[in-house]
Enzyme design. Structure first.
Site, mmCIF file in Angstrom:
data_model
loop_
_atom_site.group_PDB
_atom_site.id
_atom_site.type_symbol
_atom_site.label_atom_id
_atom_site.label_comp_id
_atom_site.label_asym_id
_atom_site.label_seq_id
_atom_site.Cartn_x
_atom_site.Cartn_y
_atom_site.Cartn_z
ATOM 1 N N ASP A 74 1.357 -1.178 0.291
ATOM 2 C CA ASP A 74 0.173 0.269 0.438
ATOM 3 C C ASP A 74 0.925 1.123 -0.003
ATOM 4 O O ASP A 74 2.132 0.936 1.176
ATOM 5 C CB ASP A 74 -0.825 0.105 1.168
ATOM 6 C CG ASP A 74 -1.956 0.881 0.623
ATOM 7 O OD1 ASP A 74 -1.881 1.028 -0.093
ATOM 8 O OD2 ASP A 74 -2.225 1.413 2.246
ATOM 9 N N ASN A 104 -10.824 -2.629 -5.253
ATOM 10 C CA ASN A 104 -10.655 -0.963 -6.211
ATOM 11 C C ASN A 104 -10.525 -1.238 -7.745
ATOM 12 O O ASN A 104 -10.658 0.000 -8.385
ATOM 13 C CB ASN A 104 -8.499 -2.394 -6.398
ATOM 14 C CG ASN A 104 -7.779 -2.394 -5.368
ATOM 15 O OD1 ASN A 104 -6.926 -2.738 -5.425
ATOM 16 N ND2 ASN A 104 -8.642 -1.211 -4.110
HETATM 17 C C1 IPE Z 1 -6.058 -2.781 0.010
HETATM 18 O O1 IPE Z 1 -4.872 -1.333 -0.153
HETATM 19 C C2 IPE Z 1 -5.165 -3.145 -0.986
HETATM 20 C C3 IPE Z 1 -3.986 -3.791 -2.084
HETATM 21 C C4 IPE Z 1 -3.010 -2.927 -1.983
HETATM 22 C C5 IPE Z 1 -4.518 -4.564 -3.809
HETATM 23 P P1 IPE Z 1 -5.868 -0.619 -0.641
HETATM 24 O O2 IPE Z 1 -5.938 0.605 -0.528
HETATM 25 O O3 IPE Z 1 -7.082 -1.079 -1.398
HETATM 26 O O4 IPE Z 1 -6.561 -0.418 0.646
HETATM 27 P P2 IPE Z 1 -7.987 0.350 1.452
HETATM 28 O O5 IPE Z 1 -8.779 0.889 0.766
HETATM 29 O O6 IPE Z 1 -6.871 2.086 2.195
HETATM 30 O O7 IPE Z 1 -8.778 0.019 2.275
HETATM 31 C C1 IPE Z 2 -1.575 0.011 -3.421
HETATM 32 O O1 IPE Z 2 -1.332 1.545 -3.690
HETATM 33 C C2 IPE Z 2 -2.069 -0.783 -4.498
HETATM 34 C C3 IPE Z 2 -3.231 -0.994 -5.256
HETATM 35 C C4 IPE Z 2 -3.862 -1.033 -3.910
HETATM 36 C C5 IPE Z 2 -3.568 -1.262 -6.530
HETATM 37 P P1 IPE Z 2 -2.655 2.581 -3.263
HETATM 38 O O2 IPE Z 2 -2.604 3.188 -5.074
HETATM 39 O O3 IPE Z 2 -4.451 2.246 -2.675
HETATM 40 O O4 IPE Z 2 -1.823 3.754 -3.064
HETATM 41 P P2 IPE Z 2 -2.747 4.880 -1.647
HETATM 42 O O5 IPE Z 2 -2.847 3.943 -0.559
HETATM 43 O O6 IPE Z 2 -3.943 5.548 -2.540
HETATM 44 O O7 IPE Z 2 -1.388 5.475 -1.087
HETATM 45 MG MG MG Z 3 -4.352 2.345 -0.830
#
Ligand code: IPE
Ligand code: IPE
Ligand code: MG
Length: 237
Positions: A24, A72
């Site tokens: 993340d 997502n």
């Molecule tokens: C979790 O991250 C999913 C992945 C790393 C693929 P998210 O960014 O989607 O999770 P939330 O929304 O912060 O819970």
């Molecule tokens: C994780 O990083 C990747 C996926 C969930 C695909 P994020 O895209 O959730 O990055 P933040 O949490 O918005 O910084």
């Molecule tokens: Mg995220």
């Protein structure tokens, strides 16, 4: 007990059999640099390569990466497309890496919404890496709840009227892997976000503020060191 990795031949003694990553912080990493979120995913993909290599060098039996969740899809289409494009490119080029590092890819999650082109590549990679040793689960359109419902439906299809915990574990996407010893989440949030809900029962949780694109091979070592100090009781004393 001494194990040897196929790729290096050096003795290894990694206490973590299975490490799982919630990767993340890509979006925030890009934002800090005044760049679009897609830029963060590009560098996130580089971090994934580094971490994958390190985990296989350490001799872990299994590694799981949360690549894309069932939730997502709510993101802007442009961002979803950029993640799928990175995936598509990676599928085209990963073969040599899997061979070199003795890695077996298993894609966990519901692959039905993906394009036939991506699905074919996924099937092919699973097929050609099936005889390698280090299991790497790539969670793609994965959600823990969806996995549990899928497992229950599999058991119903088998005509089971009563099931055991073992039956259930066998019906999960991760049936080939030992349970995760440690779940690592980067990006500073303290939650599981629908990841490995069943499998996490006794996993050690490790949270770091570091954003995923900044995560290095050394950070894997640090998590392993941290694991060594955990006292696991599994409900005992
Ligand atoms: C979790 O991250 C999913 C992945 C790393 C693929 P998210 O960014 O989607 O999770 P939330 O929304 O912060 O819970
Ligand atoms: C994780 O990083 C990747 C996926 C969930 C695909 P994020 O895209 O959730 O990055 P933040 O949490 O918005 O910084
Ligand atoms: Mg995220």
């Amino acid at each position: 007990m001494e194990k040897k990795t196929k790729n290096t031949g050096t003795p290894i003694d990694c206490p973590v059999r299975h490490m799982a990553f919630i990767m993340d912080g890509n979006g925030r990493w890009a934002k800090k640099r005044g760049m679009p979120r897609e830029y963060g995913h590009k560098f996130g993909a580089e971090a994934f390569r580094r971490v994958l290599r390190r985990c296989s060098q350490l001799g872990m039996e299994a590694v799981t990466f949360y690549v894309f969740s069932t939730e997502n899809w709510k993101r802007p289409q442009k961002e979803v497309d950029s993640i799928l494009k990175l995936l598509d490119q990676y599928l085209d080029e990963c073969e040599e890496e899997l061979k070199k590092n003795d890695i077996r890819f298993i894609f966990i999650g519901d692959r039905s919404p993906f394009s036939p082109q991506i699905r074919e590549k996924i099937d092919k990679i699973e097929r050609i890496s099936a005889h390698y040793t280090c299991i790497v689960n790539l969670a793609l359109n994965y959600g823990g709840r969806s996995e549990l419902v899928h497992a229950a439906n599999q058991l119903l299809k088998q005509g089971k009227e009563e099931i055991t915990e073992q039956d259930f574990a066998n019906a999960l996407y991760t049936s080939q892997s030992p349970e995760p010893d440690m779940i690592v989440r980067t990006g500073g949030d303290l939650r599981i976000s629908n990841f490995l809900l069943w499998q996490a029962a006794y996993a050690e949780l490790y949270f770091t503020d570091k954003l995923w694109p900044d995560f290095q091979a050394d950070d894997v070592d640090e998590a392993v060191e941290n694991f060594k100090n955990r006292k696991r009781r599994f409900g005992g004393v």
